[in-house]
Design a protein around this motif. Structure first.
Motif, PDB file in Angstrom:
ATOM      1  N   ALA A  57       0.775  -1.064  -0.106  1.00  0.00           N
ATOM      2  CA  ALA A  57      -0.017   0.071  -0.005  1.00  0.00           C
ATOM      3  C   ALA A  57       0.702   1.223   0.021  1.00  0.00           C
ATOM      4  N   CYS A  58       0.178   2.419  -0.100  1.00  0.00           N
ATOM      5  CA  CYS A  58       0.945   3.508   0.216  1.00  0.00           C
ATOM      6  C   CYS A  58       0.228   4.674   1.073  1.00  0.00           C
ATOM      7  N   GLY A  59       0.897   5.678   1.564  1.00  0.00           N
ATOM      8  CA  GLY A  59       0.375   6.590   2.388  1.00  0.00           C
ATOM      9  C   GLY A  59      -0.254   5.947   3.450  1.00  0.00           C
ATOM     10  N   THR A  60      -1.660   6.625   3.780  1.00  0.00           N
ATOM     11  CA  THR A  60      -2.509   6.295   4.962  1.00  0.00           C
ATOM     12  C   THR A  60      -2.659   4.908   4.798  1.00  0.00           C
ATOM     13  N   SER A  61      -2.874   4.047   3.376  1.00  0.00           N
ATOM     14  CA  SER A  61      -3.293   2.899   3.421  1.00  0.00           C
ATOM     15  C   SER A  61      -2.210   1.825   3.883  1.00  0.00           C
ATOM     16  N   TRP A  62      -0.997   2.470   3.667  1.00  0.00           N
ATOM     17  CA  TRP A  62       0.154   1.601   4.400  1.00  0.00           C
ATOM     18  C   TRP A  62       0.091   1.642   5.968  1.00  0.00           C
ATOM     19  N   ILE A 104      -3.884  -2.758  -0.044  1.00  0.00           N
ATOM     20  CA  ILE A 104      -4.962  -1.707   0.274  1.00  0.00           C
ATOM     21  C   ILE A 104      -4.880  -0.345  -0.401  1.00  0.00           C
ATOM     22  N   SER A 105      -6.022  -0.180  -0.712  1.00  0.00           N
ATOM     23  CA  SER A 105      -5.957   1.479  -1.437  1.00  0.00           C
ATOM     24  C   SER A 105      -7.568   1.987  -1.563  1.00  0.00           C
ATOM     25  N   GLN A 106      -7.608   3.071  -0.841  1.00  0.00           N
ATOM     26  CA  GLN A 106      -8.828   3.557  -0.786  1.00  0.00           C
ATOM     27  C   GLN A 106      -9.454   3.740  -2.238  1.00  0.00           C
ATOM     28  N   SER A 107      -8.640   4.315  -3.116  1.00  0.00           N
ATOM     29  CA  SER A 107      -9.173   4.926  -4.185  1.00  0.00           C
ATOM     30  C   SER A 107      -9.259   3.679  -5.318  1.00  0.00           C
ATOM     31  N   GLY A 108      -8.152   2.766  -5.147  1.00  0.00           N
ATOM     32  CA  GLY A 108      -8.444   1.549  -5.916  1.00  0.00           C
ATOM     33  C   GLY A 108      -7.728   1.870  -7.347  1.00  0.00           C
ATOM     34  N   GLU A 109      -6.994   3.016  -7.382  1.00  0.00           N
ATOM     35  CA  GLU A 109      -6.274   3.586  -8.591  1.00  0.00           C
ATOM     36  C   GLU A 109      -4.714   3.845  -8.429  1.00  0.00           C
ATOM     37  N   THR A 110      -4.194   3.695  -7.139  1.00  0.00           N
ATOM     38  CA  THR A 110      -2.830   3.966  -7.124  1.00  0.00           C
ATOM     39  C   THR A 110      -1.861   3.258  -7.749  1.00  0.00           C
ATOM     40  N   ALA A 111      -1.013   4.181  -8.791  1.00  0.00           N
ATOM     41  CA  ALA A 111      -0.371   3.278  -9.748  1.00  0.00           C
ATOM     42  C   ALA A 111       0.696   2.470  -9.153  1.00  0.00           C
ATOM     43  N   GLY A 155     -12.448  14.540   0.862  1.00  0.00           N
ATOM     44  CA  GLY A 155     -11.378  15.255   1.371  1.00  0.00           C
ATOM     45  C   GLY A 155     -10.068  14.329   1.110  1.00  0.00           C
ATOM     46  N   VAL A 156      -9.070  15.185   0.664  1.00  0.00           N
ATOM     47  CA  VAL A 156      -7.787  14.585   0.120  1.00  0.00           C
ATOM     48  C   VAL A 156      -7.241  13.931   1.239  1.00  0.00           C
ATOM     49  N   ALA A 157      -7.269  14.301   2.479  1.00  0.00           N
ATOM     50  CA  ALA A 157      -6.649  13.435   3.687  1.00  0.00           C
ATOM     51  C   ALA A 157      -7.719  12.477   3.927  1.00  0.00           C
ATOM     52  N   SER A 158      -7.096  11.251   3.954  1.00  0.00           N
ATOM     53  CA  SER A 158      -8.013  10.050   4.223  1.00  0.00           C
ATOM     54  C   SER A 158      -8.242  10.103   5.713  1.00  0.00           C
ATOM     55  N   THR A 159      -9.787   9.839   6.160  1.00  0.00           N
ATOM     56  CA  THR A 159     -10.122   9.854   7.541  1.00  0.00           C
ATOM     57  C   THR A 159     -10.925   8.475   7.582  1.00  0.00           C
ATOM     58  N   ALA A 241       0.957  12.131  12.312  1.00  0.00           N
ATOM     59  CA  ALA A 241       1.894  13.078  11.835  1.00  0.00           C
ATOM     60  C   ALA A 241       1.610  13.214  10.321  1.00  0.00           C
ATOM     61  N   LEU A 242       1.171  12.290   9.536  1.00  0.00           N
ATOM     62  CA  LEU A 242       1.037  12.505   8.233  1.00  0.00           C
ATOM     63  C   LEU A 242      -0.215  13.510   7.971  1.00  0.00           C
ATOM     64  N   LYS A 243      -1.352  13.089   8.756  1.00  0.00           N
ATOM     65  CA  LYS A 243      -2.488  14.081   8.597  1.00  0.00           C
ATOM     66  C   LYS A 243      -1.959  15.509   8.949  1.00  0.00           C
ATOM     67  N   LEU A 244      -1.227  15.714   9.880  1.00  0.00           N
ATOM     68  CA  LEU A 244      -0.831  17.253  10.243  1.00  0.00           C
ATOM     69  C   LEU A 244       0.045  17.659   9.246  1.00  0.00           C
ATOM     70  N   LYS A 245       1.065  16.794   8.789  1.00  0.00           N
ATOM     71  CA  LYS A 245       1.939  17.395   7.636  1.00  0.00           C
ATOM     72  C   LYS A 245       0.995  17.789   6.217  1.00  0.00           C
ATOM     73  N   GLU A 246      -0.097  16.903   6.016  1.00  0.00           N
ATOM     74  CA  GLU A 246      -0.627  17.066   4.779  1.00  0.00           C
ATOM     75  C   GLU A 246      -1.438  18.381   4.844  1.00  0.00           C
ATOM     76  N   ILE A 247      -2.324  18.705   5.681  1.00  0.00           N
ATOM     77  CA  ILE A 247      -3.177  19.665   5.804  1.00  0.00           C
ATOM     78  C   ILE A 247      -3.069  21.033   6.467  1.00  0.00           C
ATOM     79  N   SER A 362      -6.090  10.782  -5.819  1.00  0.00           N
ATOM     80  CA  SER A 362      -5.569   9.394  -6.141  1.00  0.00           C
ATOM     81  C   SER A 362      -4.360   9.755  -7.077  1.00  0.00           C
ATOM     82  N   VAL A 363      -3.430   9.067  -6.549  1.00  0.00           N
ATOM     83  CA  VAL A 363      -2.142   9.224  -7.230  1.00  0.00           C
ATOM     84  C   VAL A 363      -1.771   8.245  -8.385  1.00  0.00           C
ATOM     85  N   THR A 364      -2.060   8.549  -9.574  1.00  0.00           N
ATOM     86  CA  THR A 364      -2.116   7.720 -10.721  1.00  0.00           C
ATOM     87  C   THR A 364      -0.968   7.800 -11.415  1.00  0.00           C
TER      88      THR A 364
HETATM   89  O1  M6R Z   1      -6.123   5.524  -2.642  1.00  0.00           O
HETATM   90  P1  M6R Z   1      -4.845   5.085  -1.851  1.00  0.00           P
HETATM   91  O2  M6R Z   1      -5.302   4.455  -0.556  1.00  0.00           O
HETATM   92  O3  M6R Z   1      -4.239   3.919  -2.671  1.00  0.00           O
HETATM   93  O4  M6R Z   1      -4.031   6.351  -1.721  1.00  0.00           O
HETATM   94  C1  M6R Z   1      -2.851   6.088  -1.060  1.00  0.00           C
HETATM   95  C2  M6R Z   1      -2.303   7.435  -0.593  1.00  0.00           C
HETATM   96  O5  M6R Z   1      -2.154   8.208  -1.685  1.00  0.00           O
HETATM   97  C3  M6R Z   1      -3.254   8.323   0.309  1.00  0.00           C
HETATM   98  O6  M6R Z   1      -3.357   7.382   1.401  1.00  0.00           O
HETATM   99  C4  M6R Z   1      -2.532   9.543   0.857  1.00  0.00           C
HETATM  100  O7  M6R Z   1      -1.488   9.022   1.653  1.00  0.00           O
HETATM  101  C5  M6R Z   1      -3.617  10.199   1.546  1.00  0.00           C
HETATM  102  N1  M6R Z   1      -3.417  11.780   0.981  1.00  0.00           N
HETATM  103  C6  M6R Z   1      -3.578  10.254   2.914  1.00  0.00           C
HETATM  104  O8  M6R Z   1      -4.256  11.119   3.680  1.00  0.00           O
END
Ligand code: M6R
Length: 366
Positions: A57-62, A104-111, A155-159, A241-247, A362-364
């Motif tokens: 996974a990446c980011g919050t999903s990780w 694990i991926s919220q969007s299901g599109e992370t490259a 919201g871009v920041a995942s909650t 920490a990631l949430k605070l950084k991001e927003i 989503s980071v495609t």
């Molecule tokens: O859609 P995904 O769960 O694959 O996205 C992974 C990350 O890009 C995502 O969690 C990112 O870190 C968020 N902006 C966190 O708030």
């Protein structure tokens, strides 16, 4: 569309009692001590004999993946590795047909996560997905999966997607334990009965909002912030920490509390807020000594504590209470005040909470 809230992020934070409930619906049977995960049912037999689980996974999903590692190892006794999809895919990892990869991926599109899945698939692993968006690319690539059912996250920041991922991983850990026979039915009855009531406890955790706003006011001008926790409190610290950084654009780091003395302690001054996950669980006493180390260096301590705590209150500058719960469910509760903390700080700093600079939902791209 924001349901009376100023931002989507706040709306989504407040939706969590409901989204966690939706995620568990039809999947847990507390009275029977049974978990049912229709999406991975056809692999029920296979789960009895797997050698290892690799979570990508990446980011919050990780971060959710790290919580999954603790829970799966604790209850199902299957070794778990948690990998950044972007690192895993460019290595030459050892993967066999007896491995299960959970993407694990919220969007299901992370490259990067998609590429990691493709590689693991080629090497014969079974791939499970944990996604929030039905029909997205990742659920189409996987052999089986479990949707988080958190509803659209704007919201871009995942909650709420994070807490739903953690909920699914908790269910998977119990499901695997049930399949492998590493847990008794009576223990499952006890755990599932408690899990069933977690949405109400999340509701209670949200009630600290006014206090969290006051704390936010005190630390909003900081330039750095540390988040520390042990056990499952460690991924919660990383996520805080990631949430605070991001927003809010405040530089923040999450660390396992015991690692502080191996470096980050050098940063501690009276200017440095340190957020501790200091709830009453197996690492409570150890965390208390870490708090003392910070106070001895005049750091400002904000502690997330169990309701009714008296010990930490003697030391911390600010305490935010969450309801008592089994350690397995700590991440679902301790995450809530950290989401609110970063939200209020970001709003007070005039930041664009729902669409922080440089970030996309989503980071495609790789
Ligand atoms: O859609 P995904 O769960 O694959 O996205 C992974 C990350 O890009 C995502 O969690 C990112 O870190 C968020 N902006 C966190 O708030």
């Amino acid at each position: 569309e924001k349901g009376g809230f100023d931002h989507f992020m706040l709306k989504e934070i407040y939706e969590q009692p409901r989204s966690i409930k939706d995620c568990m619906r039809g999947r847990i049977y507390p009275q029977e001590g049974k978990v049912q995960l229709g999406g991975i049912k056809e692999f029920a037999e296979k789960l009895k004999n797997i050698d290892r689980i690799i979570i990508v996974a990446c980011g919050t999903s990780w971060h959710a993946g790290l919580v999954g590692e603790y829970l799966i190892e604790e209850y199902a006794r299957i070794p778990v590795e948690v990998e950044y999809a972007s690192e895993f895919r460019y290595r030459n990892p050892i993967i066999t047909e007896k491995d299960v990869v959970i993407a694990i991926s919220q969007s299901g599109e992370t490259a990067d996560t998609m590429a990691a899945i493709e590689m693991a698939k080629e090497r014969g692993a079974t791939i499970f997905g944990i996604c929030n968006v039905a029909g997205a690319s990742i659920p189409r690539l996987t052999d089986a999966g479990v949707y988080t059912h958190a509803g659209p996250e704007i919201g871009v920041a995942s909650t709420k997607a994070f807490t739903a991922q953690v909920t699914v991983l908790t269910l998977m850990a119990f499901y695997m334990a049930q399949q492998k026979g590493t847990i008794t039915t009576s223990k499952l009855i006890e755990l599932l009965t408690e899990l069933d009531h977690i949405p109400e406890k999340v509701e209670l955790a949200l009630e600290s909002n006014d206090l969290i706003k006051e704390v936010s006011e005190k630390i909003k001008d900081s330039t750095n912030c540390l988040f520390l926790g042990r056990g499952t409190g460690f991924p919660v610290a990383l996520e805080g920490a990631l949430k605070l950084k991001e927003i809010s654009y405040i530089h923040a780091e999450g660390y396992p509390a015991a690692e502080m003395k191996h470096g980050p302690i050098a940063l501690i001054t009276e200017e440095m807020p340190v957020v501790f996950i200091a709830t009453q669980n197996s690492s409570y006493e150890k965390v208390i000594s870490n708090i003392q180390e910070v106070k001895a260096r005049k750091g400002k301590v904000i502690a997330i504590v169990t309701a009714g705590d008296t010990e930490v209150k003697k030391m911390a500058d600010y305490c935010i209470e969450i309801p008592d719960a089994n350690e397995a469910f700590l991440p679902l509760l301790a995450t809530i005040p950290l989401q609110l903390l970063s939200y209020h700080i970001a709003v007070m700093r005039g930041c664009n909470v729902d669409q922080p600079r440089n970030l996309a939902k989503s980071v495609t791209v790789e």
